[in-house]
Scaffold this active site. Sequence first.
Site, PDB file in Angstrom:
ATOM      1  N   LYS A  85       0.431  -0.377   0.970  1.00 42.44           N
ATOM      2  CA  LYS A  85       1.672  -1.201   0.296  1.00 42.44           C
ATOM      3  C   LYS A  85       2.822  -1.165   1.119  1.00 42.44           C
ATOM      4  O   LYS A  85       3.741  -1.809   1.246  1.00 42.44           O
ATOM      5  CB  LYS A  85       1.640  -1.159  -1.104  1.00 42.44           C
ATOM      6  CG  LYS A  85       0.537  -1.731  -2.045  1.00 42.44           C
ATOM      7  CD  LYS A  85       0.808  -2.054  -3.234  1.00 42.44           C
ATOM      8  CE  LYS A  85      -0.224  -3.022  -3.797  1.00 42.44           C
ATOM      9  NZ  LYS A  85      -1.443  -2.412  -4.060  1.00 42.44           N
ATOM     10  N   GLU A 107       8.118  -6.784  -8.717  1.00 44.12           N
ATOM     11  CA  GLU A 107       7.090  -6.949  -9.821  1.00 44.12           C
ATOM     12  C   GLU A 107       6.084  -5.810  -9.727  1.00 44.12           C
ATOM     13  O   GLU A 107       5.867  -5.206  -8.412  1.00 44.12           O
ATOM     14  CB  GLU A 107       6.581  -8.194 -10.106  1.00 44.12           C
ATOM     15  CG  GLU A 107       5.349  -8.365  -8.955  1.00 44.12           C
ATOM     16  CD  GLU A 107       5.664  -8.453  -7.552  1.00 44.12           C
ATOM     17  OE1 GLU A 107       6.678  -8.618  -7.170  1.00 44.12           O
ATOM     18  OE2 GLU A 107       4.612  -8.358  -6.771  1.00 44.12           O
ATOM     19  N   SER A 374      -8.394   0.403   1.776  1.00 46.32           N
ATOM     20  CA  SER A 374      -6.760   0.046   1.609  1.00 46.32           C
ATOM     21  C   SER A 374      -5.950   0.997   0.789  1.00 46.32           C
ATOM     22  O   SER A 374      -4.698   1.129   1.036  1.00 46.32           O
ATOM     23  CB  SER A 374      -6.843  -0.989   0.655  1.00 46.32           C
ATOM     24  OG  SER A 374      -7.671  -1.005  -0.517  1.00 46.32           O
TER      25      SER A 374
HETATM   26  C1  LIG Z   1      -2.407  -3.129  -4.583  1.00 44.55           C
HETATM   27  C2  LIG Z   1      -3.849  -2.731  -4.029  1.00 44.55           C
HETATM   28  C3  LIG Z   1      -4.774  -3.594  -3.568  1.00 44.55           C
HETATM   29  C4  LIG Z   1      -4.729  -5.162  -3.893  1.00 44.55           C
HETATM   30  O1  LIG Z   1      -3.799  -5.942  -3.326  1.00 44.55           O
HETATM   31  P1  LIG Z   1      -4.197  -6.712  -1.906  1.00 44.55           P
HETATM   32  O2  LIG Z   1      -2.603  -7.522  -2.173  1.00 44.55           O
HETATM   33  O3  LIG Z   1      -5.092  -7.572  -2.699  1.00 44.55           O
HETATM   34  O4  LIG Z   1      -4.171  -5.938  -1.032  1.00 44.55           O
HETATM   35  C5  LIG Z   1      -5.774  -3.180  -2.885  1.00 44.55           C
HETATM   36  N1  LIG Z   1      -6.017  -1.662  -2.852  1.00 44.55           N
HETATM   37  C6  LIG Z   1      -5.030  -0.836  -3.059  1.00 44.55           C
HETATM   38  C7  LIG Z   1      -5.333   0.615  -3.103  1.00 44.55           C
HETATM   39  C8  LIG Z   1      -3.824  -1.374  -3.537  1.00 44.55           C
HETATM   40  O5  LIG Z   1      -2.886  -0.329  -4.125  1.00 44.55           O
END
Ligand SMILES: *Cc1c(COP(=O)(O)O)cnc(C)c1O
Length: 395
Positions: A85, A107, A374
């Site tokens: 993020k 948000e 992610s």
């Molecule tokens: C917020 C988040 C997501 C989902 O958001 P995307 O916009 O689909 O990437 C996925 N993995 C993690 C670790 C997150 O914090």
Amino acid sequence: MKHKGRFGTFGGFYVPEVLIPALEEIEAAFDRYSTDPRFISELDDLYRNYAGRPTPLYHARRFSQQVGFQVYIKREDLLHGGAHKVNNTLGQGLLAQYMGKTKLIAETGAGQHGLATAMIGALFGMETKIFMGVTDVRRQNVNVHKMRLCGAEVVSVSGGTGTLKDAINDALRYWTAHVQDTFYLFGTAGGPHPYPTIVKHFQKPIGVEARAQCLSQFGRLPDVVTACVGGGSNAIGIFSGFVNDPQVRIVGVEGGGKGLATGQHCATLTVGTVGVLHGAQTYILQDENGQIHETECISAGLDYPGVGPEHAWLKDTGRVEYLCVEDEAVLDAFEWFTRTEGILPALESSHALAWVMRQKGKLSPDTVVLVNLSGRGDKDIGIVEEHRPLKEMPA
Ligand SMILES: *Cc1c(COP(=O)(O)O)cnc(C)c1O
């Protein structure tokens, strides 16, 4: 607007009239600064020295042995804040600064985007307001506390069910009255144009780095690339590096929750229908009257009844396959990956790992599967413990 931000028939900007100049101003600033050498080098410095880019590409050998093919992991979990993020909040935050805005709003659902915005609000010395549903404020107390420590104000939203979609509605409403000095830092590759384009741009380094790392570490492109899809920002970031390589199979994994039949899931692309949500035409979870369904799956970060419009387009063109995995498989993947690699994956990312585990026996031993990790799973150990108490785990 110069280009309407359409991906096929998806995307666009379905917003109140008063927001159109604000969106046009952001689009113009983005077009100007995203090619400005000073902006580029300043952002590059922040990516490297604040966030921790480039992130490593790691060959998960023991996990690969388990599944019977080669699994490589793009380590976005190692970034500052523990997830991808920060790529987006640094990019949009810097853009806001270049535009001369002094205030940020955002948000948040699980609190991850709120925290990533609060962090860079502190970094850039900007007044920051985070809109968060009252139910989420209660559920995500630790993140609320961290946001306040960073100096952000957390605005508790009591409308609707007090979750992410209500927080977005209120943030948009607030923005309409404060567009002069306030930048809306949107959290995923969705929402009205130009956000899907901007967020993709700032998440692109994931794909650019991963592609180059594949070529240098094992001399070819991966056979499969996979990522979890909530709003779609981490996925579009890594997919963008491979979407023009037709030999690479691309798979997006959504939250199957307790199963599609139960209605408790977050599988927007898998079973959603076309509609308009938060300013964009895309797939959404709605009933026959257009009422938005509450989503429900084990990872709060995937809990969103819409999805970025470019994913809707990639689904319809057939370039990317979208499917979902259920909570139990996600927990299995979380456990197995942690046990074999000593890396705690976020429950969101564990969705992609769960799909990888499901390919056991289906792919040849030299097949390379690239997974976007992610985020890290430290934030999720309470939820995991609730479902899989440690005392019941095999020794
Ligand atoms: C917020 C988040 C997501 C989902 O958001 P995307 O916009 O689909 O990437 C996925 N993995 C993690 C670790 C997150 O914090």
